[in-house]
Design a protein around this motif. Structure first.
Motif, PDB file in Angstrom:
ATOM      1  N   VAL A  98       0.822  -1.203   0.000  1.00 30.42           N
ATOM      2  CA  VAL A  98       0.000   0.000   0.000  1.00 30.42           C
ATOM      3  C   VAL A  98       0.860   1.259   0.000  1.00 30.42           C
ATOM      4  O   VAL A  98       0.726   2.123  -0.882  1.00 30.42           O
ATOM      5  N   ARG A  99       1.759   1.398   0.964  1.00 35.00           N
ATOM      6  CA  ARG A  99       2.476   2.670   1.093  1.00 35.00           C
ATOM      7  C   ARG A  99       3.709   2.759   0.198  1.00 35.00           C
ATOM      8  O   ARG A  99       4.240   3.852  -0.017  1.00 35.00           O
ATOM      9  N   THR A 100       4.212   1.647  -0.284  1.00 36.82           N
ATOM     10  CA  THR A 100       5.325   1.678  -1.230  1.00 36.82           C
ATOM     11  C   THR A 100       4.764   1.689  -2.636  1.00 36.82           C
ATOM     12  O   THR A 100       3.951   0.824  -2.995  1.00 36.82           O
ATOM     13  N   VAL A 101       5.183   2.664  -3.423  1.00 38.74           N
ATOM     14  CA  VAL A 101       4.655   2.798  -4.782  1.00 38.74           C
ATOM     15  C   VAL A 101       5.798   2.688  -5.779  1.00 38.74           C
ATOM     16  O   VAL A 101       6.954   2.970  -5.466  1.00 38.74           O
ATOM     17  N   TYR A 102       5.434   2.256  -6.976  1.00 39.55           N
ATOM     18  CA  TYR A 102       6.414   2.076  -8.048  1.00 39.55           C
ATOM     19  C   TYR A 102       6.153   3.107  -9.126  1.00 39.55           C
ATOM     20  O   TYR A 102       5.007   3.293  -9.558  1.00 39.55           O
ATOM     21  N   LEU A 103       7.214   3.800  -9.547  1.00 35.68           N
ATOM     22  CA  LEU A 103       7.136   4.734 -10.665  1.00 35.68           C
ATOM     23  C   LEU A 103       7.766   4.062 -11.879  1.00 35.68           C
ATOM     24  O   LEU A 103       9.002   4.031 -12.012  1.00 35.68           O
ATOM     25  N   PRO A 104       6.958   3.459 -12.761  1.00 32.71           N
ATOM     26  CA  PRO A 104       7.532   2.666 -13.865  1.00 32.71           C
ATOM     27  C   PRO A 104       8.451   3.469 -14.769  1.00 32.71           C
ATOM     28  O   PRO A 104       9.469   2.948 -15.240  1.00 32.71           O
ATOM     29  N   GLU A 105       8.098   4.731 -15.044  1.00 33.60           N
ATOM     30  CA  GLU A 105       8.935   5.520 -15.960  1.00 33.60           C
ATOM     31  C   GLU A 105      10.319   5.749 -15.387  1.00 33.60           C
ATOM     32  O   GLU A 105      11.322   5.721 -16.111  1.00 33.60           O
ATOM     33  N   ALA A 106      10.389   5.975 -14.092  1.00 32.86           N
ATOM     34  CA  ALA A 106      11.680   6.201 -13.441  1.00 32.86           C
ATOM     35  C   ALA A 106      12.333   4.903 -12.996  1.00 32.86           C
ATOM     36  O   ALA A 106      13.517   4.892 -12.654  1.00 32.86           O
ATOM     37  N   ASP A 107      11.582   3.813 -12.980  1.00 33.81           N
ATOM     38  CA  ASP A 107      12.038   2.515 -12.456  1.00 33.81           C
ATOM     39  C   ASP A 107      12.609   2.668 -11.053  1.00 33.81           C
ATOM     40  O   ASP A 107      13.747   2.297 -10.765  1.00 33.81           O
ATOM     41  N   VAL A 108      11.792   3.222 -10.180  1.00 35.12           N
ATOM     42  CA  VAL A 108      12.191   3.416  -8.797  1.00 35.12           C
ATOM     43  C   VAL A 108      10.949   3.265  -7.912  1.00 35.12           C
ATOM     44  O   VAL A 108       9.825   3.528  -8.345  1.00 35.12           O
ATOM     45  N   PHE A 109      11.174   2.800  -6.687  1.00 29.39           N
ATOM     46  CA  PHE A 109      10.109   2.715  -5.700  1.00 29.39           C
ATOM     47  C   PHE A 109      10.274   3.847  -4.691  1.00 29.39           C
ATOM     48  O   PHE A 109      11.392   4.198  -4.318  1.00 29.39           O
ATOM     49  N   CYS A 110       9.155   4.377  -4.234  1.00 26.90           N
ATOM     50  CA  CYS A 110       9.136   5.324  -3.129  1.00 26.90           C
ATOM     51  C   CYS A 110       8.398   4.672  -1.969  1.00 26.90           C
ATOM     52  O   CYS A 110       7.207   4.352  -2.086  1.00 26.90           O
ATOM     53  N   LYS A 111       9.093   4.485  -0.868  1.00 24.86           N
ATOM     54  CA  LYS A 111       8.466   3.939   0.329  1.00 24.86           C
ATOM     55  C   LYS A 111       8.056   5.104   1.211  1.00 24.86           C
ATOM     56  O   LYS A 111       8.878   5.723   1.895  1.00 24.86           O
TER      57      LYS A 111
END
Length: 533
Positions: A254-267
């Protein structure tokens, strides 16, 4: 193939989770469970109530496949037992057994049922099968609709559905993160600064002398009442840059999201209760993630640890804001070999992902798949603990399985440094603040229990059960045993091979006691690695 076609309803999923908890934590340890033809019967030892449920098939390992109907014995008759009746019975049994009430328990079970009802309504008709979708990894992250099978309130989520449904992975949602511009002197960060420099290219540009801080919109709405933040925004000390131009995909946590364009996760640090715990990035966890990221070896026995190279937050005179706006970056998945899939999606009894893998079409292919799966998951976890004193937390939501075009496992990736710990006494952490070092360590026995529970009970037992749903005649645990036997120079592994019971985390009792997950209790579960005497 599948013996029964699983149909997900909030009533049945809630009832099944409660009964799974009863079998594992209450009735099983007291020898109050027995099979009766195609049903499982269980007696609540303190209350004296007898229940029964359907069995989809004989058990494989320490886990049952329970099915409707769910019934309660009244004299010589069996009557339906609704999910809320079962919740009442569980609460009564635990109060008798522990001598302590828990006035929150029934509300949390009800909240979980209500959340799942809302999720199912918002999710609507099934989309294309996950493995055949354009984005199989993302589809796998967003497929865990029912949640943890051995938790009394697996979908409990703080707040009303209209506050969080738009950010829920189970609804296949996407959203645009919000961005703040923070003056350099108000930025607190550790790790590799280039990690945020790269991410900055996917958000609004900051004014000179500022750095950007990505924020979860739900998180920002929850913090918007904080006087210090309101004043900083009103005075221009912190600037609101609005939403980004790129989408974020919420993952299973839920709180960790993936930004496919940047290929990075934000927790992100939502600071809301999800399932059992309030999910936030405490200050010592922010620093601890950076310490672990520096200490852990890479590469590691043909497996990958997804690194967490940096965190950033806002350093105003408010610890709640410091932790609430703290975000940890995690490396993405595009450099992994093959197609990454969430392990939990492969083991989900309500999902169809496993059945869609070409390798699973025949018993021979399924056996080869299981052998490759265990070979990629178990040895790195055992090696990390036994040889390096690293306590991985390889539960189903923390492991990605990379597969080839046939769906055969070719690689495993482990993630989430918050759950990763170090064995006390084996690492020199004197350079770290005392609170950071404390949060990073487990006593040896505590660490071993965590490893065995996550690896065997939570992960491999559930995956084996999913394979057995497709091919119930396969002998799976002798194959798994071979991969553990390679480590039998260690006495802990020899004890496992000898058949000592497995530690199963007692989610029901932990929730009843309102204990932190770190100090969760364990109950004994049957060990499928044991050979018959």
């Amino acid at each position: 193939m599948l013996l029964t076609e699983p149909v997900l309803t909030a009533d049945d999923a809630t009832a099944t989770a409660l009964l799974n908890c009863l079998v594992r934590e209450v009735c099983g340890p007291e020898q109050q469970v027995w099979a009766d033809g195609g049903r499982l019967v269980l007696r609540l030892p303190w209350a004296g109530v007898v229940l029964r449920t359907g069995l989809a098939r004989p058990p494989v390992g320490p886990t049952y496949r329970l099915t409707a109907p769910y019934e309660e014995q009244r004299e010589d008759a069996w009557i339906p037992a609704s999910w809320d009746r079962l919740a009442d019975l569980v609460a009564g049994e635990l109060e008798l057994a522990t001598g302590r009430p828990n006035p929150e328990f029934l509300a949390q079970v009800g909240d979980s049922h209500g959340a799942l009802t809302a999720i199912l309504a918002a999710r609507g008709e099934p989309a294309d099968e996950p493995y055949l979708a354009d984005e199989p990894y993302i589809a796998s992250e967003q497929s865990l609709v029912a949640g943890h099978r051995f938790h009394p309130s697996p979908k409990a989520r703080q707040g009303e559905p209209d506050e969080w449904l738009r950010y829920a992975p189970e609804t296949r949602s996407r959203f645009r993160p919000h961005w703040l511009a923070v003056p350099d002197e108000l930025v607190a960060e550790e790790g590799d600064p280039s990690a945020f420099t790269t991410l900055q290219g996917y958000g609004p540009p900051p004014p000179p002398g500022h750095k950007t801080l990505p924020v979860h919109p739900w998180q920002l709405s929850l913090l918007s009442h904080r006087p210090v933040l309101r004043r900083a925004l009103a005075e221009g000390a912190v600037r609101d840059l609005g939403p980004s131009g790129v989408e974020a995909v919420p993952t299973s946590s839920v709180r960790t999201v993936y930004l496919p364009e940047a290929d990075v996760f934000c927790k992100f640090s939502l600071d809301v209760r999800i399932t059992n715990c309030v999910r936030k990035n405490a200050w010592y966890e922010l620093s601890g993630a950076m310490a672990l990221n520096r200490l852990l070896p890479r590469p590691f026995l043909n497996a990958t640890f997804l690194s967490e190279p940096a965190y950033r937050t806002l350093a105003l005179a408010d610890l709640h804001l410091y932790e609430g706006l703290g975000v940890i970056l995690r490396e993405g998945v595009k450099s992994l070999p093959g197609t990454p899939l969430l392990a939990g999606a492969l083991a989900d009894p309500y999902g169809t992902l496993l059945a869609k893998l070409p390798a699973m079409a025949t018993p021979e292919g399924a056996h080869a798949w299981w052998n490759a799966y265990v070979a990629h998951v178990a040895p790195p976890v055992l090696h990390a603990f036994l040889d390096h004193g690293i306590v991985l937390e390889p539960h189903l939501q923390n492991v990605l399985i990379c597969v080839d075009a046939e769906g055969m496992p070719v690689h495993a990736a482990f993630r989430d440094l918050e759950g990763t710990k170090l064995t006390a006494g084996r690492w020199d952490l004197a350079h770290l603040p005392a609170r950071v070092a404390e949060a990073l360590t487990y006593a040896p026995d505590q660490g071993w229990n965590r490893v065995v529970y996550c690896l065997l009970v939570n992960h491999l037992a559930e995956t084996a059960a999913a394979v057995a749903d497709l091919h119930p005649s396969l002998e799976l645990w002798r194959t798994a045993r071979d991969h553990f036997a390679a480590h039998d120079a260690h006495p802990q592994v020899r004890a496992l091979l000898a058949g000592v019971p497995l530690p199963a985390k007692a989610n029901l009792r932990t929730r009843w006691a309102r204990s932190a997950d770190r100090v969760a209790s364990y109950v004994s579960a049957p060990n499928p690695l044991a050979l018959p005497l």
